[in-house]
Write an enzyme that holds these catalytic residues in place. Structure first.
Site, PDB file in Angstrom:
ATOM      1  N   SER A  39      46.308  46.406  38.494  1.00 24.02           N
ATOM      2  CA  SER A  39      45.698  45.085  38.644  1.00 24.02           C
ATOM      3  C   SER A  39      46.357  44.328  39.807  1.00 24.02           C
ATOM      4  CB  SER A  39      45.796  44.323  37.315  1.00 24.02           C
ATOM      5  OG  SER A  39      44.950  43.202  37.313  1.00 24.02           O
ATOM      6  N   ASP A  73      34.637  47.137  34.272  1.00 19.91           N
ATOM      7  CA  ASP A  73      35.659  46.276  34.863  1.00 19.91           C
ATOM      8  C   ASP A  73      34.981  45.378  35.900  1.00 19.91           C
ATOM      9  OD1 ASP A  73      37.850  45.192  36.320  1.00 19.91           O
ATOM     10  OD2 ASP A  73      39.060  46.982  35.926  1.00 19.91           O
ATOM     11  N   HIS A 107      38.760  46.429  32.206  1.00 21.05           N
ATOM     12  CA  HIS A 107      39.959  46.127  32.973  1.00 21.05           C
ATOM     13  C   HIS A 107      41.187  46.274  32.071  1.00 21.05           C
ATOM     14  CE1 HIS A 107      42.201  44.439  36.306  1.00 21.05           C
ATOM     15  NE2 HIS A 107      42.831  43.648  35.457  1.00 21.05           N
TER      16      HIS A 107
END
Length: 312
Positions: free
Chosen positions: A158, A256, A286
């Site tokens: 991320s 995501d 995600h």
């Protein structure tokens, strides 16, 4: 685009459904988190409700520029992995994944160096990137003496994937350093902070991240910037010249909001001349590697295999 793990799709989508249902019973996290929420997110594991487990194998150190790092050194070291944690640039920590990183260190025979970079909103852009750049430069200069190898790898999840790419670009552009890091491993990163179509269109689905939580993270990290300013290549590496970067493995799930970011980055990375492995995981939201799923077990194994062999 090749989608993997379709045989696990039913399990993955069922997990997403349960996650969203549980999230619906909690107040929506929209916009900028308040101080109370930030404190809880920083205290607990990413996506969890309890503090992370700190292992005795981890060593806390301070390196060049006063940057804090957490280091795992297995008995056999064939390379060094600079790991940059996720958490929207505002939470997460270098000791938040001790169990996973120690297992990776042992299985892939890597010294793992996690960066404890400064967090927004107290320390907005460029503080976090500055710390990651300093840690990377320290490894370039000292890895051979410290760990007995010059084989360096970089990666994260991320926001950590974003910071990994930013770090490689800073090494190239500010210091003329290319080739020192021989591979990058990038999990579900945001590479366009002005928001790709998949970010804007994802909406309010109550998965780990959605359109509004992403927008809130960008406001914390780059509080004085508008959309055009966030397209600066130093902020959004999707707009950068990617020449001279190492081979990469880029992974994202089909559920995501950052799907486009990985698809677009993989295309541009490869067009710039470096090999890319692109993994698109069926049904994955995600941050899916934080959860006990079959796709998580598979992805961690693929990560280990890539980092074990990359850059040799």
């Amino acid at each position: 685009m090749t989608i993997t793990d379709e045989d696990c799709l039913a399990e993955t989508l069922k997990f997403n459904e349960c996650f969203a249902a549980a999230a619906a019973s909690r107040p929506a996290r929209e916009g900028v988190p308040d101080a109370t929420l930030l404190a809880a997110l920083r205290r607990n594991r990413l996506a969890g409700d309890t503090p992370p487990v700190r292992l005795p194998q981890g060593q806390d150190r301070v390196v060049a520029g006063g940057v804090k790092v957490r280091v795992f050194v297995p008995d056999h070291v064939d390379g060094v992995y600079l790991h940059i944690h996720g958490g929207g640039w505002a939470f997460g920590s270098a000791d938040g994944q001790d169990e996973r990183l120690w297992r990776l260190a042992e299985q892939a025979r890597l010294a793992v160096v996690g960066v404890e970079y400064r967090l927004a909103p107290e320390h907005p852009f460029p503080a976090g990137p500055d710390d990651c750049e300093a840690a990377a430069r320290w490894l370039v200069d000292h890895a051979a003496a410290e760990f007995g190898t010059r084989r360096l790898l970089i990666g994260g999840e991320s926001a950590g994937a974003h910071l990994s790419v930013v770090t490689l670009l800073r090494l190239r552009d500010r210091h003329g350093i290319t080739g020192a890091f021989r591979a990058a491993h990038l999990l579900f990163g945001p590479y366009d902070l002005s928001m790709t179509p998949s970010q804007r269109l994802f909406g309010s689905k109550r998965l780990l991240s959605n359109t509004e939580t992403l927008r809130g993270s960008y406001e914390l990290f780059t509080p004085e910037m508008g959309t055009e300013q966030r397209r600066d290549p130093e902020v959004s590496p999707l707009f950068a010249d990617l020449a001279g970067l190492p081979p990469a493995r880029i992974v994202v799930g089909t559920e995501d909001p950052l799907l486009d970011d990985s698809l677009f980055l993989a295309q541009r990375w490869q067009a710039a001349g470096a090999p890319v492995q692109l993994g698109v995981v069926a049904g994955a939201m995600h941050g899916f590697t934080l959860f006990p799923l079959t796709i998580t077990e598979r992805e961690l194994r693929r990560e280990r295999d890539f980092l074990s062999t990359a850059g040799r």
